[in-house]
Design an enzyme around this catalytic site. Structure first.
Site, PDB file in Angstrom:
ATOM      1  N   ASN A  79       0.880  -1.171   0.000  1.00 49.57           N
ATOM      2  CA  ASN A  79       0.000   0.000   0.000  1.00 49.57           C
ATOM      3  C   ASN A  79       0.914   1.216   0.000  1.00 49.57           C
ATOM      4  OD1 ASN A  79      -1.849   1.996   0.440  1.00 49.57           O
ATOM      5  ND2 ASN A  79      -2.713   1.118   2.302  1.00 49.57           N
ATOM      6  N   LYS A 132       3.569   0.955   2.946  1.00 51.40           N
ATOM      7  CA  LYS A 132       3.157  -0.019   3.959  1.00 51.40           C
ATOM      8  C   LYS A 132       3.118  -1.391   3.308  1.00 51.40           C
ATOM      9  CE  LYS A 132       0.235   3.233   6.393  1.00 51.40           C
ATOM     10  NZ  LYS A 132      -1.111   3.747   6.475  1.00 51.40           N
ATOM     11  N   ARG A 170      -2.620  -2.197  -3.452  1.00 49.79           N
ATOM     12  CA  ARG A 170      -3.806  -1.358  -3.314  1.00 49.79           C
ATOM     13  C   ARG A 170      -3.705  -0.244  -4.353  1.00 49.79           C
ATOM     14  NH1 ARG A 170      -5.577   2.453   1.725  1.00 49.79           N
ATOM     15  NH2 ARG A 170      -7.605   2.963   0.876  1.00 49.79           N
ATOM     16  N   HIS A 179     -12.576   3.509  -0.733  1.00 48.16           N
ATOM     17  CA  HIS A 179     -12.491   2.662   0.472  1.00 48.16           C
ATOM     18  C   HIS A 179     -13.211   1.324   0.260  1.00 48.16           C
ATOM     19  CE1 HIS A 179     -12.095   6.720   2.699  1.00 48.16           C
ATOM     20  NE2 HIS A 179     -10.891   6.177   2.606  1.00 48.16           N
ATOM     21  N   HIS A 219     -16.492   4.369   7.393  1.00 44.32           N
ATOM     22  CA  HIS A 219     -15.036   4.179   7.404  1.00 44.32           C
ATOM     23  C   HIS A 219     -14.434   5.542   7.779  1.00 44.32           C
ATOM     24  CE1 HIS A 219     -11.086   2.647   5.754  1.00 44.32           C
ATOM     25  NE2 HIS A 219     -10.890   3.959   5.750  1.00 44.32           N
ATOM     26  N   SER A 240      -8.072   8.767   8.468  1.00 47.18           N
ATOM     27  CA  SER A 240      -7.589  10.070   7.994  1.00 47.18           C
ATOM     28  C   SER A 240      -8.276  10.414   6.669  1.00 47.18           C
ATOM     29  CB  SER A 240      -6.075  10.086   7.877  1.00 47.18           C
ATOM     30  OG  SER A 240      -5.646   8.934   7.221  1.00 47.18           O
ATOM     31  N   ARG A 271      -8.922  17.069   4.118  1.00 52.06           N
ATOM     32  CA  ARG A 271      -9.787  17.363   2.954  1.00 52.06           C
ATOM     33  C   ARG A 271     -11.156  17.849   3.438  1.00 52.06           C
ATOM     34  NH1 ARG A 271      -9.077  11.505   0.435  1.00 52.06           N
ATOM     35  NH2 ARG A 271      -7.440  11.120   1.948  1.00 52.06           N
ATOM     36  N   ASP A 293      -5.338  15.210  13.305  1.00 52.99           N
ATOM     37  CA  ASP A 293      -5.416  13.938  14.021  1.00 52.99           C
ATOM     38  C   ASP A 293      -6.429  14.040  15.158  1.00 52.99           C
ATOM     39  OD1 ASP A 293      -4.880  11.762  15.815  1.00 52.99           O
ATOM     40  OD2 ASP A 293      -2.984  11.473  14.767  1.00 52.99           O
ATOM     41  N   ILE A 301     -10.419   6.207  13.329  1.00 57.43           N
ATOM     42  CA  ILE A 301     -11.262   6.952  14.266  1.00 57.43           C
ATOM     43  C   ILE A 301     -12.437   6.072  14.706  1.00 57.43           C
ATOM     44  CG2 ILE A 301     -12.693   9.023  14.561  1.00 57.43           C
ATOM     45  CD1 ILE A 301     -11.041  10.241  12.152  1.00 57.43           C
ATOM     46  N   GLY A 302     -13.066   5.420  13.754  1.00 61.46           N
ATOM     47  CA  GLY A 302     -14.237   4.590  14.049  1.00 61.46           C
ATOM     48  C   GLY A 302     -13.930   3.453  15.011  1.00 61.46           C
ATOM     49  N   GLU A 355      -7.977  -4.070   5.133  1.00 61.86           N
ATOM     50  CA  GLU A 355      -7.891  -3.951   3.677  1.00 61.86           C
ATOM     51  C   GLU A 355      -6.791  -4.847   3.116  1.00 61.86           C
ATOM     52  OE1 GLU A 355      -7.623   0.031   4.890  1.00 61.86           O
ATOM     53  OE2 GLU A 355      -8.841   0.775   3.241  1.00 61.86           O
TER      54      GLU A 355
HETATM   55  P1  AMP Z   1      -6.525   5.442   9.474  1.00 62.29           P
HETATM   56  O1  AMP Z   1      -6.384   6.360   8.308  1.00 62.29           O
HETATM   57  O2  AMP Z   1      -7.663   4.497   9.371  1.00 62.29           O
HETATM   58  O3  AMP Z   1      -5.238   4.770   9.861  1.00 62.29           O
HETATM   59  O4  AMP Z   1      -6.894   6.388  10.715  1.00 62.29           O
HETATM   60  C1  AMP Z   1      -5.973   7.323  11.190  1.00 62.29           C
HETATM   61  C2  AMP Z   1      -6.667   8.299  12.104  1.00 62.29           C
HETATM   62  O5  AMP Z   1      -7.360   7.601  13.162  1.00 62.29           O
HETATM   63  C3  AMP Z   1      -5.690   9.204  12.851  1.00 62.29           C
HETATM   64  O6  AMP Z   1      -5.358  10.309  12.086  1.00 62.29           O
HETATM   65  C4  AMP Z   1      -6.489   9.574  14.069  1.00 62.29           C
HETATM   66  O7  AMP Z   1      -7.240  10.741  13.757  1.00 62.29           O
HETATM   67  C5  AMP Z   1      -7.435   8.436  14.295  1.00 62.29           C
HETATM   68  N1  AMP Z   1      -7.095   7.657  15.486  1.00 62.29           N
HETATM   69  C6  AMP Z   1      -6.258   6.620  15.614  1.00 62.29           C
HETATM   70  N2  AMP Z   1      -6.203   6.178  16.892  1.00 62.29           N
HETATM   71  C7  AMP Z   1      -7.053   6.959  17.600  1.00 62.29           C
HETATM   72  C8  AMP Z   1      -7.459   7.021  18.975  1.00 62.29           C
HETATM   73  N3  AMP Z   1      -6.974   6.170  19.872  1.00 62.29           N
HETATM   74  N4  AMP Z   1      -8.334   7.978  19.328  1.00 62.29           N
HETATM   75  C9  AMP Z   1      -8.833   8.848  18.420  1.00 62.29           C
HETATM   76  N5  AMP Z   1      -8.499   8.836  17.117  1.00 62.29           N
HETATM   77  C10 AMP Z   1      -7.622   7.909  16.703  1.00 62.29           C
END
Ligand code: AMP
Length: 405
Positions: A8, A15, A92, A180, A207, A210, A240, A282, A328-329, A378
């Protein structure tokens, strides 16, 4: 042991994960890692499937100047220290355009066709293709498969697939693709195991990472997405803006004198949570901040998720389940609680303790619609597609022997 490498590639990071192909065709993650800071301050980090650290090594910028160098560095480390016997690579790829409905075996012609979609995903597509091209040149016998973030949505009906533009633009490929898709496909499959009756019904999957989007999935198939032609639409994201009146873009160009390139740069890098808060992109940092603008950005995010949930429920004529996934989810109980408050009008209520503990079901027993947290994967989806795509080709079995290193 025969393995599949999943790649990825982003603008300055690569990654990767390695999956073992066992006799029963199950896929186990052996190694997950990444090279960050490509061309700046490269650093290779990797861990075993059980999380045990394997390497954390810094490089000079000229040692890993680009993604091509990164894929070879990762490959050499895997071969020499992890004794990985690589039989295929799955990539990916963010955009499959109108033509690519399924994962596809990579060759020169496929790469040339995928390059046409660079303008549709300028921050992702060129980087996704770089390691693919490098491997094809240096290891032509190693089978590679491109897996698309758009594929899962290609079955959308015409109403969901069109913009109200003159039809010739649709014919050219200006369509509401959605992204996604690999994540949604994985989550839809997991939900079928967790709650089969719900998975057969009308489900919204959020989903939230970021990059963020939501998908309406009816009977296991995507029917509507908050993302469209590019990965800019829909929900606000880390950097974005999400849905925006195109008149704002015209204003920036015509009244503010910004060049299209400067507008593009701003829309991809300076907006969303970062632009609104002025603090961070973040959610962890925003949640830790007392700055009212950080609180506003979090409220704004939850508000837009709520609005879009209404839209997606309308697309399906109702709702039988709601799923949180991605960074985040999966990890922010506070954000999940903010969002569920916005869904109260749908009869959705949260079990606060289940939410805090990140149980699979986080809705209260009286909730009219169940709410789930389903971690996405993914990379596993890409590994499965890679194996499936190649298994369909008779040549793969004989290739496996030839390419093992
Ligand atoms: P992803 O792109 O799915 O890897 O998600 C990354 C984003 O998830 C980060 O930029 C954070 O905003 C959020 N995130 C990751 N861990 C946490 C956490 N423990 N609490 C709140 N937000 C988180």
């Amino acid at each position: 042991m025969e393995t599949i490498l999943v790649v990825n590639a982003g603008s300055s990071s690569l990654k990767f994960q390695v999956f073992a192909i066992s006799g029963s065709q199950d896929l186990d993650c052996l190694v997950r890692g990444q090279i960050d800071g490509v061309g700046m301050r490269p650093r290779l980090r990797a861990a075993a499937g059980d999380g045990a650290a394997l390497i954390d090594k810094a490089f000079e910028s000229n040692e890993i100047p680009d993604l091509e160098a990164a894929i070879f560095e990762a490959g050499a480390w895997l071969r020499e220290t992890q004794k990985v016997d690589l039989v295929a690579v799955g990539h990916r790829v963010v955009h499959g355009g109108p033509d690519f409905v399924n994962p596809v075996r990579v060759d020169r012609d496929i790469i040339a066709r995928l390059r046409r979609y660079i303008s549709l995903a300028p921050l992702h597509q060129p980087h996704n293709l770089a390691p693919m091209r490098a491997l094809l040149e240096r290891r032509p016998g190693l089978p590679q498969v491109a897996c698309f973030d758009t594929s899962f949505h290609r079955g959308h009906g015409a109403l969901a697939d069109h913009y109200a533009l003159p039809l010739r633009f649709y014919e050219e490929g200006v369509r509401r693709y959605g992204f996604h898709g690999l994540s949604y496909e994985y989550v839809a499959e997991r939900l079928r195991q967790i709650a089969p009756a719900v998975a057969n019904g009308r489900v919204i999957v959020a989903h939230l990472g970021s990059g963020a989007s939501m998908c309406a999935i009816a009977g296991g198939r995507s029917v509507e997405s908050t993302l469209g032609f590019t990965a800019l639409d829909g929900l606000p994201m880390g950097t974005r803006p999400g849905q925006i009146d195109p008149g704002v873009v015209l204003y920036l160009i015509m009244e503010k004198g910004m060049s299209p390139g400067a507008v593009q740069d701003m829309l991809y890098r300076e907006c969303g949570l970062k632009g609104l808060s002025g603090v961070s992109n973040d959610v962890r940092e925003l949640e830790a901040s007392a700055d009212p603008k950080a609180v506003f950005a979090l409220d704004y995010f939850a508000y837009r998720v709520g609005l879009n949930a209404g839209m997606l429920a309308a697309a399906m004529g109702g709702l039988d389940g709601f799923v949180f996934t991605a960074g985040i989810g999966e990890n922010s109980p506070t954000m999940r609680a903010r969002i569920v408050q916005r869904l109260a009008w749908l009869g959705i209520t949260l079990d606060a303790e289940a939410n805090r503990e990140r149980r699979t079901v986080i809705s209260a027993s009286e909730s009219r619609v169940p709410v789930y947290v389903v971690p996405t994967n993914e990379e596993l989806m890409i590994a499965r597609h890679t194996l499936e795509t190649l298994s369909k080709q008779d040549a793969f079995c004989s290739t496996k022997e030839k390419t093992a290193d």
